[in-house]
Design an enzyme around this catalytic site. Structure first.
Site, mmCIF file in Angstrom:
data_model
loop_
_atom_site.group_PDB
_atom_site.id
_atom_site.type_symbol
_atom_site.label_atom_id
_atom_site.label_comp_id
_atom_site.label_asym_id
_atom_site.label_seq_id
_atom_site.Cartn_x
_atom_site.Cartn_y
_atom_site.Cartn_z
ATOM 1 C CG HIS A 131 -0.569 -0.023 2.742
ATOM 2 N ND1 HIS A 131 0.404 -1.107 3.060
ATOM 3 C CD2 HIS A 131 -0.367 0.947 3.593
ATOM 4 C CE1 HIS A 131 0.823 -0.654 4.279
ATOM 5 N NE2 HIS A 131 0.278 0.615 4.638
ATOM 6 C CG HIS A 146 -4.493 -0.237 6.130
ATOM 7 N ND1 HIS A 146 -4.331 -0.113 7.430
ATOM 8 C CD2 HIS A 146 -3.567 0.424 5.681
ATOM 9 C CE1 HIS A 146 -3.348 0.711 7.750
ATOM 10 N NE2 HIS A 146 -2.717 0.957 6.699
ATOM 11 C CG ASP A 156 4.611 3.067 7.405
ATOM 12 O OD1 ASP A 156 3.762 3.155 6.636
ATOM 13 O OD2 ASP A 156 4.351 2.120 8.296
ATOM 14 C CG HIS A 157 4.159 -0.040 4.036
ATOM 15 N ND1 HIS A 157 4.076 -1.318 4.213
ATOM 16 C CD2 HIS A 157 3.666 0.592 5.244
ATOM 17 C CE1 HIS A 157 3.794 -1.446 5.568
ATOM 18 N NE2 HIS A 157 3.520 -0.252 6.082
ATOM 19 C CG ASP A 182 0.086 -1.652 7.288
ATOM 20 O OD1 ASP A 182 1.000 -2.537 7.479
ATOM 21 O OD2 ASP A 182 0.333 -0.270 7.736
ATOM 22 C CG HIS A 226 3.439 -2.718 10.358
ATOM 23 N ND1 HIS A 226 2.635 -1.831 11.055
ATOM 24 C CD2 HIS A 226 3.743 -1.951 9.273
ATOM 25 C CE1 HIS A 226 2.338 -0.769 10.554
ATOM 26 N NE2 HIS A 226 3.053 -0.815 9.349
ATOM 27 C CG HIS A 240 -0.078 4.602 4.811
ATOM 28 N ND1 HIS A 240 -0.861 3.648 5.686
ATOM 29 C CD2 HIS A 240 -0.916 5.442 4.443
ATOM 30 C CE1 HIS A 240 -2.054 4.343 5.753
ATOM 31 N NE2 HIS A 240 -2.244 5.527 5.056
#
Length: 319
Positions: A63, A140, A67-68, A211, A269, A65
């Protein structure tokens, strides 16, 4: 097959954990590696491993976001400087192509290799003679996907000494036996493939989830998996908070693994609120639902043992 965790934290980097990135090493199976997610500083983490960016064949983004994905532009640029010339395939949600192309264009980053983009929809997204990859949409706060990677059954193993003892000469007749074909020798004697081969062995199944809250799609992707990689941002006491933020607890991850019948659960995570001394407590919560599992750390490595059909921690790997 080996799994190497480059980043196992949630949200932002901490002293203990970098942001999300996971390498699926397929060096024996196809001579390449696949990368799942690419959080900030992933290329810095790679420098502390034996992974070569030019060996990265595919990148799967769960996805969008930060942090990915914040480590992706830098890694793509470095791959050029490190003799990467082979095409790279990137799989990700709608918008991944725009994100990569915009950052490369604005930074005037020139790549020495082509990128092939695949914006995700549910179903089979890759298949060749060796592997398949299926994806499902999870639950998510933005579109987030999980992946089921399946190695196709391995061909029968030829018992060459047994074949030779029956009078089969070295050469093409041995190859026919290995592929399941019965053969006739010059003497008129028939040799059956089943008598000189071991049965084909099933390949591995790895499920890697983005997530997600607890959901049916995650269970379905993990059915019978040898290893299930599942986020566990919160402990079981924070179920309400986890649901509000679109995440899972340790208990949710373990229940998913139990319902799926997955052999081994690896939780990643992990929120920065949890310190190393908290992990025994988290594992205790996990084992209330699923007996076999680990909490991943940065640079932890796991290896699939084909003969035992089990994932084991690689010797010397941090846990």
């Amino acid at each position: 097959m080996q799994l190497l965790f480059l980043g196992t934290g949630a949200g932002m980097p901490s002293k203990q954990r970098n942001t999300s990135a996971l390498v699926l090493k397929l060096l024996e199976e196809r001579g390449t590696v696949w990368l799942f997610d690419c959080g900030e500083a992933t290329q810095h983490q790679i420098l502390r491993t034996t992974v070569k960016p030019r060996k990265i064949e595919k990148i799967f983004i769960t996805h969008l976001h930060g942090d990915h994905i914040f480590g992706l532009p830098g890694l793509l640029g470095s791959r050029s400087f490190q003799a990467g010339e082979e095409p790279l395939e990137i799989y990700g949600p709608k918008g991944i192509k725009e994100y990569v192309q915009m950052t490369l264009t604005l930074s005037r980053t020139h790549l020495t290799y082509p990128i092939i983009y695949h914006e995700l929809s549910e179903g089979m997204i890759f298949e060749d003679e060796l592997m398949t990859v299926e994806t499902r949409l999870l639950d998510h706060v933005i579109p987030s996907y999980g992946f089921r990677i399946t190695q196709k059954p391995l061909p029968p193993k030829l018992l060459i000494n047994k074949a030779l003892s029956l009078g089969v000469p070295k050469g093409p007749l041995l190859a026919k036996l290995k592929t399941g074909e019965d053969i006739e020798l010059s003497t008129g004697q028939w040799v059956r493939s089943g008598d000189v081969t071991e049965p084909e062995q099933p390949g591995f199944v790895v499920t890697i989830l983005g997530d997600t809250r607890f959901c049916k799609a995650a269970v379905e992707l993990g059915l019978g998996a040898d290893v299930l990689v599942h986020e566990a941002t919160f402990d079981a006491t924070a179920k309400k908070m986890a649901a509000e933020y679109g995440h899972s607890t340790v208990y949710d991850a373990a229940e998913t693994a139990r319902l799926a019948g997955a052999n081994t659960l690896i939780m990643n995570h992990i929120s920065a609120r949890f310190l190393p001394e908290d992990e025994k407590f988290l594992l205790k919560q996990m084992k209330e639902q699923h007996p076999r599992g680990f909490i991943a750390h940065d640079f932890a490595e796991f290896e699939w043992q084909q003969q035992e059909k089990i994932i084991r921690k690689k010797q010397g790997s941090r846990l």
